[in-house]
Design a protein around this motif. Structure first.
Motif, PDB file in Angstrom:
ATOM      1  N   ASP A 238     -14.734 -29.650  21.328  1.00  0.00           N
ATOM      2  CA  ASP A 238     -15.182 -28.670  22.323  1.00  0.00           C
ATOM      3  C   ASP A 238     -15.506 -29.367  23.640  1.00  0.00           C
ATOM      4  O   ASP A 238     -16.045 -30.475  23.647  1.00  0.00           O
ATOM      5  CB  ASP A 238     -16.425 -27.935  21.806  1.00  0.00           C
ATOM      6  CG  ASP A 238     -16.047 -27.002  20.662  1.00  0.00           C
ATOM      7  OD1 ASP A 238     -14.866 -26.604  20.601  1.00  0.00           O
ATOM      8  OD2 ASP A 238     -16.923 -26.715  19.827  1.00  0.00           O
ATOM      9  N   GLU A 239     -15.231 -28.670  24.739  1.00  0.00           N
ATOM     10  CA  GLU A 239     -15.415 -29.293  26.056  1.00  0.00           C
ATOM     11  C   GLU A 239     -16.832 -29.788  26.273  1.00  0.00           C
ATOM     12  O   GLU A 239     -17.051 -30.838  26.865  1.00  0.00           O
ATOM     13  CB  GLU A 239     -15.013 -28.305  27.165  1.00  0.00           C
ATOM     14  CG  GLU A 239     -13.553 -28.515  27.534  1.00  0.00           C
ATOM     15  CD  GLU A 239     -13.126 -27.796  28.783  1.00  0.00           C
ATOM     16  OE1 GLU A 239     -12.605 -26.681  28.633  1.00  0.00           O
ATOM     17  OE2 GLU A 239     -13.287 -28.355  29.883  1.00  0.00           O
ATOM     18  N   GLU A 240     -17.824 -29.058  25.746  1.00  0.00           N
ATOM     19  CA  GLU A 240     -19.206 -29.483  25.968  1.00  0.00           C
ATOM     20  C   GLU A 240     -19.550 -30.758  25.191  1.00  0.00           C
ATOM     21  O   GLU A 240     -20.564 -31.392  25.440  1.00  0.00           O
ATOM     22  CB  GLU A 240     -20.212 -28.354  25.671  1.00  0.00           C
ATOM     23  CG  GLU A 240     -20.121 -27.728  24.297  1.00  0.00           C
ATOM     24  CD  GLU A 240     -19.117 -26.563  24.236  1.00  0.00           C
ATOM     25  OE1 GLU A 240     -18.190 -26.505  25.068  1.00  0.00           O
ATOM     26  OE2 GLU A 240     -19.252 -25.721  23.336  1.00  0.00           O
ATOM     27  N   LEU A 241     -18.663 -31.167  24.248  1.00  0.00           N
ATOM     28  CA  LEU A 241     -18.929 -32.403  23.487  1.00  0.00           C
ATOM     29  C   LEU A 241     -18.138 -33.599  24.017  1.00  0.00           C
ATOM     30  O   LEU A 241     -18.251 -34.711  23.495  1.00  0.00           O
ATOM     31  CB  LEU A 241     -18.575 -32.188  22.016  1.00  0.00           C
ATOM     32  CG  LEU A 241     -19.475 -31.214  21.252  1.00  0.00           C
ATOM     33  CD1 LEU A 241     -19.005 -31.085  19.811  1.00  0.00           C
ATOM     34  CD2 LEU A 241     -20.926 -31.670  21.286  1.00  0.00           C
ATOM     35  N   LEU A 242     -17.325 -33.358  25.052  1.00  0.00           N
ATOM     36  CA  LEU A 242     -16.444 -34.439  25.527  1.00  0.00           C
ATOM     37  C   LEU A 242     -17.230 -35.653  26.000  1.00  0.00           C
ATOM     38  O   LEU A 242     -16.809 -36.796  25.822  1.00  0.00           O
ATOM     39  CB  LEU A 242     -15.538 -33.942  26.658  1.00  0.00           C
ATOM     40  CG  LEU A 242     -14.418 -32.992  26.229  1.00  0.00           C
ATOM     41  CD1 LEU A 242     -13.648 -32.504  27.442  1.00  0.00           C
ATOM     42  CD2 LEU A 242     -13.490 -33.679  25.235  1.00  0.00           C
ATOM     43  N   ASP A 243     -18.394 -35.415  26.602  1.00  0.00           N
ATOM     44  CA  ASP A 243     -19.229 -36.508  27.114  1.00  0.00           C
ATOM     45  C   ASP A 243     -19.568 -37.528  26.032  1.00  0.00           C
ATOM     46  O   ASP A 243     -19.598 -38.723  26.273  1.00  0.00           O
ATOM     47  CB  ASP A 243     -20.550 -35.938  27.651  1.00  0.00           C
ATOM     48  CG  ASP A 243     -20.524 -35.945  29.164  1.00  0.00           C
ATOM     49  OD1 ASP A 243     -19.458 -36.306  29.693  1.00  0.00           O
ATOM     50  OD2 ASP A 243     -21.552 -35.581  29.776  1.00  0.00           O
ATOM     51  N   PRO A 267      -8.654 -41.014  22.022  1.00  0.00           N
ATOM     52  CA  PRO A 267      -9.790 -40.129  22.304  1.00  0.00           C
ATOM     53  C   PRO A 267      -9.331 -38.750  22.765  1.00  0.00           C
ATOM     54  O   PRO A 267      -8.149 -38.553  23.061  1.00  0.00           O
ATOM     55  CB  PRO A 267     -10.544 -40.856  23.420  1.00  0.00           C
ATOM     56  CG  PRO A 267      -9.657 -41.914  23.915  1.00  0.00           C
ATOM     57  CD  PRO A 267      -8.627 -42.196  22.876  1.00  0.00           C
ATOM     58  N   PRO A 268     -10.237 -37.797  22.835  1.00  0.00           N
ATOM     59  CA  PRO A 268      -9.817 -36.438  23.175  1.00  0.00           C
ATOM     60  C   PRO A 268      -9.052 -36.374  24.498  1.00  0.00           C
ATOM     61  O   PRO A 268      -9.509 -36.911  25.505  1.00  0.00           O
ATOM     62  CB  PRO A 268     -11.143 -35.678  23.308  1.00  0.00           C
ATOM     63  CG  PRO A 268     -12.129 -36.488  22.540  1.00  0.00           C
ATOM     64  CD  PRO A 268     -11.688 -37.907  22.621  1.00  0.00           C
ATOM     65  N   VAL A 269      -7.871 -35.764  24.462  1.00  0.00           N
ATOM     66  CA  VAL A 269      -7.097 -35.512  25.689  1.00  0.00           C
ATOM     67  C   VAL A 269      -6.667 -34.048  25.675  1.00  0.00           C
ATOM     68  O   VAL A 269      -6.605 -33.408  24.621  1.00  0.00           O
ATOM     69  CB  VAL A 269      -5.854 -36.434  25.824  1.00  0.00           C
ATOM     70  CG1 VAL A 269      -6.244 -37.894  25.849  1.00  0.00           C
ATOM     71  CG2 VAL A 269      -4.854 -36.181  24.720  1.00  0.00           C
ATOM     72  N   LYS A 270      -6.371 -33.560  26.871  1.00  0.00           N
ATOM     73  CA  LYS A 270      -6.034 -32.140  26.996  1.00  0.00           C
ATOM     74  C   LYS A 270      -4.590 -31.890  26.534  1.00  0.00           C
ATOM     75  O   LYS A 270      -3.688 -32.635  26.910  1.00  0.00           O
ATOM     76  CB  LYS A 270      -6.188 -31.726  28.456  1.00  0.00           C
ATOM     77  CG  LYS A 270      -6.333 -30.248  28.647  1.00  0.00           C
ATOM     78  CD  LYS A 270      -6.712 -29.949  30.077  1.00  0.00           C
ATOM     79  CE  LYS A 270      -7.070 -28.503  30.242  1.00  0.00           C
ATOM     80  NZ  LYS A 270      -7.480 -28.184  31.587  1.00  0.00           N
ATOM     81  N   TYR A 271      -4.405 -30.849  25.741  1.00  0.00           N
ATOM     82  CA  TYR A 271      -3.078 -30.476  25.270  1.00  0.00           C
ATOM     83  C   TYR A 271      -2.604 -29.218  26.006  1.00  0.00           C
ATOM     84  O   TYR A 271      -3.387 -28.554  26.680  1.00  0.00           O
ATOM     85  CB  TYR A 271      -3.105 -30.293  23.737  1.00  0.00           C
ATOM     86  CG  TYR A 271      -2.864 -31.626  23.033  1.00  0.00           C
ATOM     87  CD1 TYR A 271      -3.842 -32.622  23.061  1.00  0.00           C
ATOM     88  CD2 TYR A 271      -1.658 -31.913  22.415  1.00  0.00           C
ATOM     89  CE1 TYR A 271      -3.610 -33.863  22.468  1.00  0.00           C
ATOM     90  CE2 TYR A 271      -1.421 -33.143  21.808  1.00  0.00           C
ATOM     91  CZ  TYR A 271      -2.402 -34.120  21.842  1.00  0.00           C
ATOM     92  OH  TYR A 271      -2.166 -35.338  21.265  1.00  0.00           O
ATOM     93  N   PRO A 272      -1.329 -28.890  25.901  1.00  0.00           N
ATOM     94  CA  PRO A 272      -0.796 -27.752  26.660  1.00  0.00           C
ATOM     95  C   PRO A 272      -1.509 -26.424  26.378  1.00  0.00           C
ATOM     96  O   PRO A 272      -1.478 -25.532  27.219  1.00  0.00           O
ATOM     97  CB  PRO A 272       0.676 -27.687  26.230  1.00  0.00           C
ATOM     98  CG  PRO A 272       1.001 -29.087  25.831  1.00  0.00           C
ATOM     99  CD  PRO A 272      -0.243 -29.647  25.229  1.00  0.00           C
ATOM    100  N   ASP A 273      -2.179 -26.291  25.224  1.00  0.00           N
ATOM    101  CA  ASP A 273      -2.896 -25.021  24.959  1.00  0.00           C
ATOM    102  C   ASP A 273      -4.244 -24.970  25.685  1.00  0.00           C
ATOM    103  O   ASP A 273      -5.014 -24.030  25.494  1.00  0.00           O
ATOM    104  CB  ASP A 273      -3.082 -24.810  23.451  1.00  0.00           C
ATOM    105  CG  ASP A 273      -4.037 -25.823  22.818  1.00  0.00           C
ATOM    106  OD1 ASP A 273      -4.560 -26.702  23.537  1.00  0.00           O
ATOM    107  OD2 ASP A 273      -4.271 -25.736  21.593  1.00  0.00           O
ATOM    108  N   GLY A 274      -4.571 -26.011  26.475  1.00  0.00           N
ATOM    109  CA  GLY A 274      -5.811 -26.013  27.255  1.00  0.00           C
ATOM    110  C   GLY A 274      -6.987 -26.630  26.514  1.00  0.00           C
ATOM    111  O   GLY A 274      -8.039 -26.878  27.098  1.00  0.00           O
TER     112      GLY A 274
END
Ligand SMILES: Cc1cc2nc3c(=O)[nH]c(=O)nc-3n(C[C@H](O)[C@H](O)[C@H](O)COP(=O)(O)OP(=O)(O)OC[C@H]3O[C@@H](n4cnc5c(N)ncnc54)[C@H](O)[C@@H]3O)c2cc1C
Length: 400
Positions: A238-243, A267-274
């Motif tokens: 989740d975006e709020e956990l990226l930190d 590590p987490p990277v953005k995929y085409p589904d956003g």
């Protein structure tokens, strides 16, 4: 009978797009012809090893040749990004760890790092130090090394886009199609026939079709290659956990357990589904190997990879206990290994017919340099002098 092109590159993946860029800048009429990413289509003739958002980048490789390929590639990234306007490189660092302590790679590391001016830090006390890296956990006896920028990761789709953009800027032509047959004409030039029924003629050809290089009626002789299905697990973060994972580097983890071997993690990277996904991949005992095109096609079109998830989830849970694995899925890919352990780059027995392929699992990060070596061989008849003359020899399957 004047050929349409001076040089035609078959395959617009990582290696083919890089070669096309170098050739289009220096040769006459150059084109690259390759299959587009098929998405969910079940009718594509070919697939690829690059349908993803991230590939590990490091500099120090298995030996000096791999290290030079990696180094030479990263040296080009800034200029490729500038010329194309496409950003694909993230120098977030790459961590290498052997779960059981120092190995040959770590023993040889410092001399190669010195030679190529790599910024790194050895890590000796695993339990104390690894927690710095986004919460990764390793056994106490593990040993490792962290390379700084430019190591980290690249986006393979965007690197290809960037290479093709520069190819276009330099006058190269990009053709979307799949080549199904190559024949030699009386004057020594080549005729290519495609899936869509078109034909193209060319004076010289570079075949860069990745794990599909042995299929179709293209090369005069089969290469010695081991081709395997590869399965990765993507875990939604989740975006709020990226930190929480902002200090996590790319990871290459040498470990050999019952269910998993040779782990890699991005590590987490953005995929085409956003959404953001963290990726883990590895070898495992249930991996499948392919001999025929039909087997690879069936792997991509029909086979299920969910059964590979539990082993990867368990390995990831041990490595990164803080990560919630509830929302995850598997993705299929293909990988191939050469008999030499290095990429094959060279001219075949047919004059003017060249090949560059055999990814060995490490050729995204050095694809630019592989393309450059192949291009120089075609244009000048030699490989760059920094590489030993026999660095990229080709091994063929013995004729029956
Ligand atoms: C899951 C996974 C993870 C990986 N992780 C890493 C990593 O972290 N770091 C790293 O460096 N490497 C990694 N690799 C390896 C890397 O992706 C490959 O080495 C790289 O993609 C090889 O490039 P290539 O151009 O030879 O092949 P590809 O990238 O597969 O390109 C070949 C192209 O040729 C096309 N093609 C095939 N046949 C034909 C035909 N007959 N006519 C026209 N076009 C054709 C294909 O569709 C494709 O577009 C990974 C591979 C996988 C599968």
């Amino acid at each position: 009978m004047i050929p349409d092109f001076d040089i035609l590159v078959i395959g617009k993946g990582l290696v083919g797009s890089a070669a096309a860029k170098y050739l289009s800048g220096s040769a006459g009429k150059v084109a690259v012809i390759g299959a587009d990413e098929p998405g969910e289509s079940k009718s594509s003739l070919v697939y690829a090893s690059h349908y993803d958002q991230a590939r590990v980048q490091r500099i120090v490789g298995k030996d000096e040749v791999w290290t030079r390929l990696n180094f030479d590639s990263t040296e080009q990234y800034e200029s490729i990004q500038k010329k194309s306007g496409i950003h694909f490189h993230y120098g977030i660092g790459c961590l290498y760890v052997n779960a059981y302590g120092e190995d040959d790679y770590l023993r040889n590391f410092s001399s190669l790092a010195r030679k190529f001016d790599v910024t790194y830090k050895p890590i000796e006390h695993a339990e104390e130090n690894y927690n710095d890296f986004g919460g990764l956990v390793f056994p106490g006896k593990a040993a490792g090394i962290i390379e700084s920028n430019p190591s980290g990761y690249i986006n393979p789709r965007l690197l290809i886009k960037a290479q093709l953009e520069i190819t276009k800027q330099q006058g190269g032509l990009i053709i979307s199609d799949t080549v199904i047959k190559l024949s030699v004409r009386d004057n020594g030039s080549f005729l290519l026939e495609t899936e869509s029924g078109k034909t193209y003629s060319t004076k010289q050809v570079l075949v860069a079709t990745g794990s599909f290089i042995n299929y179709f009626d293209i090369l005069p002789q089969k290469l010695k290659l081991i081709t395997k299905g590869e399965v990765v697990l993507l875990v939604k973060v989740d975006e709020e956990l990226l930190d929480r994972y902002s200090t996590l580097p790319s990871l290459l983890y040498e470990i050999d357990e019952d269910e998993t071997e040779a782990i890699y993690l991005i590590p987490p990277v953005k995929y085409p589904d956003g959404n953001y996904y963290l990726k883990i991949g590895c070898n495992s005992p249930d991996d499948v190997f392919f001999d025929t095109l039909e087997q690879v096609q069936n792997w991509f079109r029909n086979s299920k990879s969910e059964s590979y998830a539990p082993a990867r989830s368990r390995a990831l849970q041990r490595l990164l206990p803080s990560l919630n694995l509830d929302d995850s899925f598997t993705k299929k890919c293909v990988i191939s290994w050469t008999a030499t352990g290095r990429p094959y780059i060279g001219e075949t027995a047919v004059k003017g017919l060249f090949l560059a392929g055999g990814c060995n699992g490490y050729s995204a990060m050095c694809s630019d340099a592989i393309g450059r070596v192949a291009a120089q061989l075609i244009l000048n008849g030699n490989i760059p002098e920094d590489y030993p003359a026999n660095a990229f020899g080709i091994e063929y399957v013995d004729e029956e």
